[in-house]
Write a protein that holds these residues in place. Sequence first.
Motif, short mmCIF file in Angstrom:
data_model
loop_
_atom_site.label_atom_id
_atom_site.label_comp_id
_atom_site.label_asym_id
_atom_site.label_seq_id
_atom_site.Cartn_x
_atom_site.Cartn_y
_atom_site.Cartn_z
N GLN A 105 73.89 94.38 47.21
CA GLN A 105 73.53 93.63 46.02
C GLN A 105 73.44 94.54 44.81
OE1 GLN A 105 70.15 91.05 46.54
NE2 GLN A 105 69.47 91.35 44.43
N GLY A 106 73.96 94.08 43.69
CA GLY A 106 73.84 94.82 42.44
C GLY A 106 72.42 94.77 41.91
N GLY A 107 72.09 95.69 41.00
CA GLY A 107 70.75 95.76 40.45
C GLY A 107 70.53 94.77 39.32
N THR A 108 69.28 94.70 38.88
CA THR A 108 68.89 93.86 37.74
C THR A 108 68.58 94.75 36.56
OG1 THR A 108 67.98 92.17 39.20
CG2 THR A 108 67.25 92.13 36.91
N ALA A 109 69.13 94.46 35.41
CA ALA A 109 68.96 95.30 34.23
C ALA A 109 67.51 95.29 33.77
CB ALA A 109 69.86 94.80 33.10
N PRO A 110 66.94 96.46 33.46
CA PRO A 110 65.57 96.50 32.92
C PRO A 110 65.53 95.90 31.52
CG PRO A 110 66.58 98.67 32.80
CD PRO A 110 67.54 97.80 33.57
N GLN B 259 69.40 90.64 33.36
CA GLN B 259 70.60 90.09 33.98
C GLN B 259 70.91 90.81 35.30
OE1 GLN B 259 73.93 90.09 31.28
NE2 GLN B 259 72.83 88.98 29.67
N SER B 260 71.37 90.02 36.27
CA SER B 260 71.75 90.58 37.57
C SER B 260 73.19 91.07 37.53
CB SER B 260 71.60 89.52 38.67
OG SER B 260 70.25 89.12 38.77
N GLN B 261 73.42 92.20 38.17
CA GLN B 261 74.76 92.77 38.23
C GLN B 261 75.49 92.28 39.48
OE1 GLN B 261 75.73 95.13 35.55
NE2 GLN B 261 74.01 93.87 34.89
N ALA B 262 76.80 92.27 39.43
CA ALA B 262 77.60 91.85 40.57
C ALA B 262 77.39 92.82 41.73
CB ALA B 262 79.07 91.81 40.19
N GLY C 71 74.58 99.04 33.33
CA GLY C 71 75.83 98.75 34.02
C GLY C 71 76.15 99.81 35.05
N THR C 72 77.25 99.61 35.75
CA THR C 72 77.70 100.54 36.79
C THR C 72 78.66 101.53 36.14
OG1 THR C 72 77.48 98.82 38.47
CG2 THR C 72 78.80 100.74 39.04
N TYR C 73 78.13 102.69 35.80
CA TYR C 73 78.92 103.71 35.11
C TYR C 73 79.13 104.96 35.96
CZ TYR C 73 77.13 100.86 31.24
OH TYR C 73 76.78 99.81 30.42
N GLY C 74 78.21 105.25 36.85
CA GLY C 74 78.24 106.50 37.58
C GLY C 74 78.83 106.37 38.97
N GLU C 75 78.81 107.51 39.68
CA GLU C 75 79.37 107.51 41.03
C GLU C 75 78.77 108.66 41.83
OE1 GLU C 75 83.81 106.83 42.37
OE2 GLU C 75 83.48 108.98 42.07
N GLN C 76 78.54 108.40 43.11
CA GLN C 76 78.21 109.43 44.09
C GLN C 76 79.32 109.42 45.13
OE1 GLN C 76 74.28 109.29 45.94
NE2 GLN C 76 75.14 109.96 47.88
#
Length: 736
Positions: free
Chosen positions: A519-524, A537-540, A580-585
């Motif tokens: 599940q994607g996160g919810t924006a603070p 807002q909830s993320q995809a 948003g989803t900007y980073g990566e591990q």
Amino acid sequence: MLLQPNLTPIAVAAALFFVTQTTYAQASKQTTTEPEVQTLGVITVNASADASAEGLSKPFAGGQVARGGRVGVFGTQDVMDTPFSSTSYTNILIQDQQAKSVADVLLNDSSVRQARGFGNFQEVYIVRGFPVFSDDVAYNGLYGMLPRQYIAAEFVERVEVFRGANTFLNGAAPGGSGLGGAINLLPKRAPNEALTRAGLSLQTGGQASVSTDIARRFGPNQDTGVRLNAVRRNGGTGIGQEKVDLTALGIGLDWRSRDVRLSADIGYQDYKLTQGRPSVTPSSLFAIPVAPDARGNFAQPWTYSKERDTFATFRGEVDLTPSLTAWTAGGIRYSNEDNILSNPTLINSAGDTSSIRFSNTREDKVTTAEAGLRGKFNTGAVGHTVVASINSFSNDRRNAYAISAASFASNIYKPSASAFPAENGPGFFVGNSLSSPGLTDKIKTSSIALADTLAFAQDSVLLTLGARNQTIQQDSFAYNTSAQIANYNQSRTSPVAGLVVKPSSHISLYANYIEGLVQGGTAPVTFAGQPVTNGGQSQAPFNAKQKEIGAKYDGGTFGASVALFTTAKPLAYVQNQVYGTYGEQRNQGLELSVYGEAARGLRLLGGLTLIKAKQTRTQDGQNDGKDAIGVPRQQLNIGAEWDVASVRGLSLNARVINTSKQYANASNTQQLDSWTRLDAGARYLMEAGNGNVLTWRARIDNLLNKSYWASTGGAGSNYLVLGAPRTLVVSASVDF
């Protein structure tokens, strides 16, 4: 010690390679005889935990692991036929190592490290550098059926570890973990022969345990089976003042005819941990302190964790035609938790801590169901195995908490007791009622999956293609007011592609591309004192994308495997006031494993895992290229068991676990030292009269009583978990 903490990966890899090559020559001169299946009339009785026609996968030579295991919607498969990496640990191993929980079994797996949930005693398993919460451990292929914080090993016939992303195979894990792997537990079934077993064990700390395992088969063709397992455990753990109280009961049922196979399980577990040693949160201002005495306990005397679970599952298969099988499964679990916890935070390098009281109660009602079709047909010279399935999952969570604002002091080296902060005192924050927790979350998932495995060149080349469309829904409700505060409803499709090439009956080469979904996160609402544009807002849902290649060797009596993998996981954060989803591990690694009989009377089990878990894209680039929290670069588990030829019935065993350093913060300025632990044990079989067999077992874990920080709590977390002290367990069991 057998191995030092500064053990180099190259040395270990060379040692494992040498063992494998030596064993290849030994194994090539030996042959194995498969156990004969008993035939009764026209029905073959082969008790199966998953109600499949194939039954349980047969044990590999040595009996510690199986030749295969459950591969999600594909069902039970031989390990040489799958384009994935997995191991199924048997009940023989569980008994001989006197494992009390799933975590004890997974001490044999180099791809797995044990951790703990945030602020509680929930077991967490780190697989390929990503967490698998105990919420997301499957039971006979079904999520959410098992106790959340602790799972007694007495319920389990086998512990199956799948390494790698697996959303297509199993569906998205409802607890939001499982990007690096999955764990499935198989329940016990009645064997062909009647079983009546009683056991007694004692361990360091005064803990005593009594258990029974009874199984019978009935009917003209022994087509009905019943198996009862019960255990009562009470007493200390070897950690000062820490005590366990466990009652567990499991009933397994199965029935089969020529074309229909049914199984069901009913389980009950009541578990209480009193004065459990808590995790420790470090300060970012100074280095990680030296680990205190492994026997010491800095828990407050009024802390405890209680959990009571009742669950039931069902699974059935019917052969519609000789080449088409339908299956269905379902389950339900009711759970109640009650905890009073106090987790210390370090305030200086001398080990001084500050703590508060945190109380919570929780109730869960979980239901799940699945159905599917599996068929086989040919198109010319190409064979097809097609599978289609649908599933659903629902979890209603009720929660309440109470938090004290006032803190109290202690020290991890010289702990002191504090008075219990009463709820009617000043400065308490309360959410809902502890005596009657309120609804806080309703979680639902559903999915549909479709795949085809194409077989070429007389099954020497297998190509699997498939996809699963997954929907995740969650409604969240405010504490105290029950007002709805969030609604999440998102879908995504997760593909899979796998290839197996078998150049000989001993070698299997494979490659896969598969994804993990959470599940994607919810924006603070705010960040750094500024409003977030998309706050609330909830993320995809986001995917972890995995690529893997590997090779497997089956020498009949000895097996080995090697895998190279890379998994990319998105990271979400606020950038330019937008979440948003900007980073990566990115986790990249090499896995080597060995198992089976290296020589007559000598069994090996273990492996080496090397991982580079890098933060490849982080906020403002501040941690780019640095290691992810809580992921050691080297993990070694290697065990050996040998039968003493001069003493009939005596077997000795030893195991070494080595974990390299790991970082406790994203900036890599704090680290946990590497550690090496040695375990040893023995087993002795003797006749007890009237043809009965009495088995004595003794085991010492952490033989040298090393004190060490075992983990940072979980990948991405930074709370410290102290390793268990030297623990002696002695047990006796008799089969009547």
